[in-house]
Write a protein that holds these residues in place. Structure first.
Motif, PDB file in Angstrom:
ATOM      1  N   ARG A  37       0.836  -1.200   0.000  1.00 59.38           N
ATOM      2  CA  ARG A  37       0.000   0.000   0.000  1.00 59.38           C
ATOM      3  C   ARG A  37       0.870   1.249   0.000  1.00 59.38           C
ATOM      4  O   ARG A  37       1.864   1.320   0.727  1.00 59.38           O
ATOM      5  N   PRO A  38       0.501   2.282  -0.786  1.00 59.91           N
ATOM      6  CA  PRO A  38       1.199   3.562  -0.668  1.00 59.91           C
ATOM      7  C   PRO A  38       1.041   4.085   0.761  1.00 59.91           C
ATOM      8  O   PRO A  38      -0.070   4.106   1.298  1.00 59.91           O
ATOM      9  N   SER A  39       2.141   4.481   1.379  1.00 61.88           N
ATOM     10  CA  SER A  39       2.071   4.871   2.783  1.00 61.88           C
ATOM     11  C   SER A  39       3.198   5.834   3.117  1.00 61.88           C
ATOM     12  O   SER A  39       4.319   5.682   2.616  1.00 61.88           O
ATOM     13  N   PRO A  40       2.927   6.819   3.975  1.00 60.86           N
ATOM     14  CA  PRO A  40       3.993   7.717   4.433  1.00 60.86           C
ATOM     15  C   PRO A  40       4.821   7.117   5.560  1.00 60.86           C
ATOM     16  O   PRO A  40       5.802   7.719   5.998  1.00 60.86           O
ATOM     17  N   HIS A  41       4.430   5.953   6.035  1.00 68.90           N
ATOM     18  CA  HIS A  41       5.044   5.378   7.218  1.00 68.90           C
ATOM     19  C   HIS A  41       6.315   4.589   6.883  1.00 68.90           C
ATOM     20  O   HIS A  41       6.492   4.115   5.756  1.00 68.90           O
ATOM     21  N   CYS A  42       7.152   4.433   7.894  1.00 65.27           N
ATOM     22  CA  CYS A  42       8.382   3.637   7.764  1.00 65.27           C
ATOM     23  C   CYS A  42       8.202   2.338   8.554  1.00 65.27           C
ATOM     24  O   CYS A  42       7.829   2.371   9.733  1.00 65.27           O
ATOM     25  N   PHE A  43       8.479   1.214   7.893  1.00 64.20           N
ATOM     26  CA  PHE A  43       8.284  -0.095   8.505  1.00 64.20           C
ATOM     27  C   PHE A  43       9.635  -0.759   8.760  1.00 64.20           C
ATOM     28  O   PHE A  43      10.473  -0.840   7.846  1.00 64.20           O
ATOM     29  N   THR A  44       9.816  -1.263   9.959  1.00 65.30           N
ATOM     30  CA  THR A  44      10.979  -2.105  10.262  1.00 65.30           C
ATOM     31  C   THR A  44      10.464  -3.512  10.525  1.00 65.30           C
ATOM     32  O   THR A  44       9.616  -3.716  11.409  1.00 65.30           O
ATOM     33  N   LEU A  45      10.953  -4.465   9.735  1.00 64.38           N
ATOM     34  CA  LEU A  45      10.548  -5.862   9.875  1.00 64.38           C
ATOM     35  C   LEU A  45      11.632  -6.608  10.635  1.00 64.38           C
ATOM     36  O   LEU A  45      12.804  -6.591  10.238  1.00 64.38           O
ATOM     37  N   TYR A  46      11.261  -7.283  11.696  1.00 66.35           N
ATOM     38  CA  TYR A  46      12.216  -8.009  12.536  1.00 66.35           C
ATOM     39  C   TYR A  46      12.089  -9.507  12.275  1.00 66.35           C
ATOM     40  O   TYR A  46      10.994 -10.083  12.389  1.00 66.35           O
ATOM     41  N   PHE A  47      13.218 -10.121  11.910  1.00 65.28           N
ATOM     42  CA  PHE A  47      13.254 -11.546  11.577  1.00 65.28           C
ATOM     43  C   PHE A  47      14.184 -12.286  12.525  1.00 65.28           C
ATOM     44  O   PHE A  47      15.185 -11.730  12.999  1.00 65.28           O
ATOM     45  N   ARG A  48      13.878 -13.566  12.715  1.00 59.62           N
ATOM     46  CA  ARG A  48      14.785 -14.445  13.449  1.00 59.62           C
ATOM     47  C   ARG A  48      15.793 -15.083  12.500  1.00 59.62           C
ATOM     48  O   ARG A  48      16.911 -15.402  12.872  1.00 59.62           O
ATOM     49  N   ASP A  49      15.354 -15.299  11.226  1.00 63.60           N
ATOM     50  CA  ASP A  49      16.192 -15.933  10.203  1.00 63.60           C
ATOM     51  C   ASP A  49      16.253 -15.012   8.986  1.00 63.60           C
ATOM     52  O   ASP A  49      15.428 -14.110   8.825  1.00 63.60           O
ATOM     53  N   GLN A  50      17.180 -15.297   8.100  1.00 71.11           N
ATOM     54  CA  GLN A  50      17.280 -14.534   6.859  1.00 71.11           C
ATOM     55  C   GLN A  50      15.997 -14.711   6.045  1.00 71.11           C
ATOM     56  O   GLN A  50      15.575 -15.831   5.774  1.00 71.11           O
ATOM     57  N   PRO A  51      15.364 -13.611   5.622  1.00 70.98           N
ATOM     58  CA  PRO A  51      14.078 -13.726   4.929  1.00 70.98           C
ATOM     59  C   PRO A  51      14.181 -14.026   3.440  1.00 70.98           C
ATOM     60  O   PRO A  51      13.156 -14.330   2.809  1.00 70.98           O
ATOM     61  N   GLY A  52      15.376 -13.940   2.861  1.00 73.76           N
ATOM     62  CA  GLY A  52      15.470 -14.149   1.421  1.00 73.76           C
ATOM     63  C   GLY A  52      14.708 -13.052   0.685  1.00 73.76           C
ATOM     64  O   GLY A  52      14.775 -11.883   1.043  1.00 73.76           O
ATOM     65  N   ASP A  53      13.952 -13.461  -0.329  1.00 68.79           N
ATOM     66  CA  ASP A  53      13.235 -12.481  -1.156  1.00 68.79           C
ATOM     67  C   ASP A  53      11.720 -12.548  -0.968  1.00 68.79           C
ATOM     68  O   ASP A  53      10.959 -12.289  -1.890  1.00 68.79           O
ATOM     69  N   ILE A  54      11.270 -12.926   0.236  1.00 65.24           N
ATOM     70  CA  ILE A  54       9.816 -13.074   0.435  1.00 65.24           C
ATOM     71  C   ILE A  54       9.101 -11.721   0.458  1.00 65.24           C
ATOM     72  O   ILE A  54       7.884 -11.660   0.279  1.00 65.24           O
ATOM     73  N   PHE A  55       9.847 -10.612   0.694  1.00 58.26           N
ATOM     74  CA  PHE A  55       9.264  -9.281   0.629  1.00 58.26           C
ATOM     75  C   PHE A  55      10.042  -8.439  -0.367  1.00 58.26           C
ATOM     76  O   PHE A  55      11.274  -8.498  -0.417  1.00 58.26           O
ATOM     77  N   GLN A  56       9.312  -7.653  -1.161  1.00 59.09           N
ATOM     78  CA  GLN A  56       9.957  -6.780  -2.130  1.00 59.09           C
ATOM     79  C   GLN A  56      10.628  -5.604  -1.413  1.00 59.09           C
ATOM     80  O   GLN A  56      10.047  -5.030  -0.489  1.00 59.09           O
ATOM     81  N   PRO A  57      11.850  -5.249  -1.802  1.00 57.05           N
ATOM     82  CA  PRO A  57      12.508  -4.087  -1.183  1.00 57.05           C
ATOM     83  C   PRO A  57      11.756  -2.797  -1.502  1.00 57.05           C
ATOM     84  O   PRO A  57      11.162  -2.661  -2.572  1.00 57.05           O
ATOM     85  N   ALA A  58      11.779  -1.870  -0.573  1.00 58.43           N
ATOM     86  CA  ALA A  58      11.122  -0.571  -0.755  1.00 58.43           C
ATOM     87  C   ALA A  58      11.861   0.445   0.095  1.00 58.43           C
ATOM     88  O   ALA A  58      12.449   0.101   1.134  1.00 58.43           O
ATOM     89  N   PRO A  59      11.839   1.720  -0.303  1.00 55.50           N
ATOM     90  CA  PRO A  59      12.590   2.739   0.440  1.00 55.50           C
ATOM     91  C   PRO A  59      12.103   2.954   1.860  1.00 55.50           C
ATOM     92  O   PRO A  59      12.862   3.416   2.711  1.00 55.50           O
TER      93      PRO A  59
END
Length: 361
Positions: A37-59
């Motif tokens: 979704r277009p959003s002004p917010h900044c998201f930090t995703l916390y993982f226990r393991d390397q996520p690989g490419d399951i999420f698309q990179p975004a600024p």
């Protein structure tokens, strides 16, 4: 939407599980929808393991991998939250850290351990009770998968219903398979042409023993198999699945599940308790008639698009299966209604409601 940008922390640790079931798939799909979704917010995703490419990179998305073997939520994740001080934290699966700063939103999927304590190891049950009770109190807002779960939280933990928002998960990315795909998957799992299908973890709460008993009472002229697709869970050893005509596939690969649904004569899902029964809506999206329980969240999800039966009544289960096998007009009507019902459950809508909850929190 607020004009200010929020710093949102998300526990994405369950998204990297190799064999994802309902809760893990919920976390993966909902986080994906939030980030799309277009959003002004900044998201930090916390993982226990390397996520690989399951999420698309975004600024506006920052992944953080913080490995830790034990008590990741309460130690490693909590420490990271103290260091990063987000505006709001989102945990999509029951357990908030015991100590962490700021406000939070948590998804509580169900209270199955309250209704079926024997279906969980004792320590697991005590942990679920303790962490769910705490999370329900500590969170600024709670997301529940269904009205049934909202009622349970109010009844068992005294949570103010105004603090709970029902946000139905999406059920997408699964469509009716082609004839070639159905044939290939049938060969892969050594299935006959005619079969009834159950999808889910093999455990007592799923009511497998009564399902098999009802299946064995079908007239022999039906000539249909019962396929159980799912990995074995707690107390599965107590469930006899070696009856004639019963086929246990084990964990079914995500790539095969649409063809398993599509090739089935019907989905039979007599679970005793569900916070949200994904297989019911998945089968409807694949054009497969559904028989399910008339308890917990299932009537709410199925609406008038499934055959509802008392899951404690073996005879009612048998009669329901016979109707689906022998009444083509009923099957066709359930398929038609099922397609319409399944359209109500989208990840876009779930993401919109979740983001609104995070902003409000």
């Amino acid at each position: 939407m607020p004009s200010l940008s929020l710093r949102i922390a998300i526990d994405a640790s369950r998204t990297t599980t190799a064999q994802r079931t309902g809760t893990e798939n919920y976390a993966l799909r909902l986080i994906r929808a939030l980030l799309e979704r277009p959003s002004p917010h900044c998201f930090t995703l916390y993982f226990r393991d390397q996520p690989g490419d399951i999420f698309q990179p975004a600024p506006n998305v920052r992944p953080r991998v913080i490995p830790f073997r034990r008590l990741w939520t309460h130690l490693r994740f909590a420490a990271a939250l103290y260091r990063d001080s987000p505006d709001v934290t989102f945990v999509p699966a029951h357990s908030l850290p015991i100590l962490f700063p700021g406000r939070a939103v948590v998804t509580i999927h169900d209270l199955g351990y309250v209704y079926f304590p024997a279906a969980h190891p004792k320590l697991s049950r005590l942990y679920l009770d303790m962490t769910t009770r705490y999370s329900a109190r500590r969170a600024a807002l709670i997301l529940a998968d269904s009205e049934a779960t909202r009622r349970d939280l109010t009844a068992h933990y005294g949570v103010d219903a105004r603090k709970i928002r029902v946000v139905y998960p999406g059920v997408e990315g699964i469509e009716r398979a082609s004839d070639a795909q159905i044939t290939a998957v049938r060969a892969k799992y050594k299935l006959p042409e005619r079969y009834l299908l159950f999808v889910g973890t093999i455990q007592p709460r799923k009511n497998i023993a009564r399902l098999i008993a009802a299946y064995r009472e079908l007239p022999s002229t039906e000539n249909v198999a019962l396929v159980l697709a799912g990995r074995k869970g707690w107390l599965s050893a107590d469930i006899r699945t070696d009856a004639p005509g019963v086929i246990v596939t084990g964990y079914a690969d995500d790539r095969d599940i649409a063809a398993l649904y599509s090739g089935a004569l019907a989905l039979v899902f007599p679970s005793l308790y569900e916070g949200f029964g994904f297989p019911v809506i998945e089968a409807m999206r694949c054009g497969t008639p559904v028989l399910c329980s008339n308890t917990s969240s299932l009537p709410e999800l199925a609406g008038n698009a499934a055959l509802l039966v008392d899951p404690s009544d073996v005879n009612a289960l048998r009669q329901g299966m016979e109707r689906l096998l022998n009444e083509p007009e009923l099957r066709a009507e359930l398929v038609r209604r099922g397609y319409h019902q399944a359209e109500k459950f989208t990840w876009r809508a779930a993401a919109e409601q979740t983001l609104k909850a995070l902003e409000d929190a």
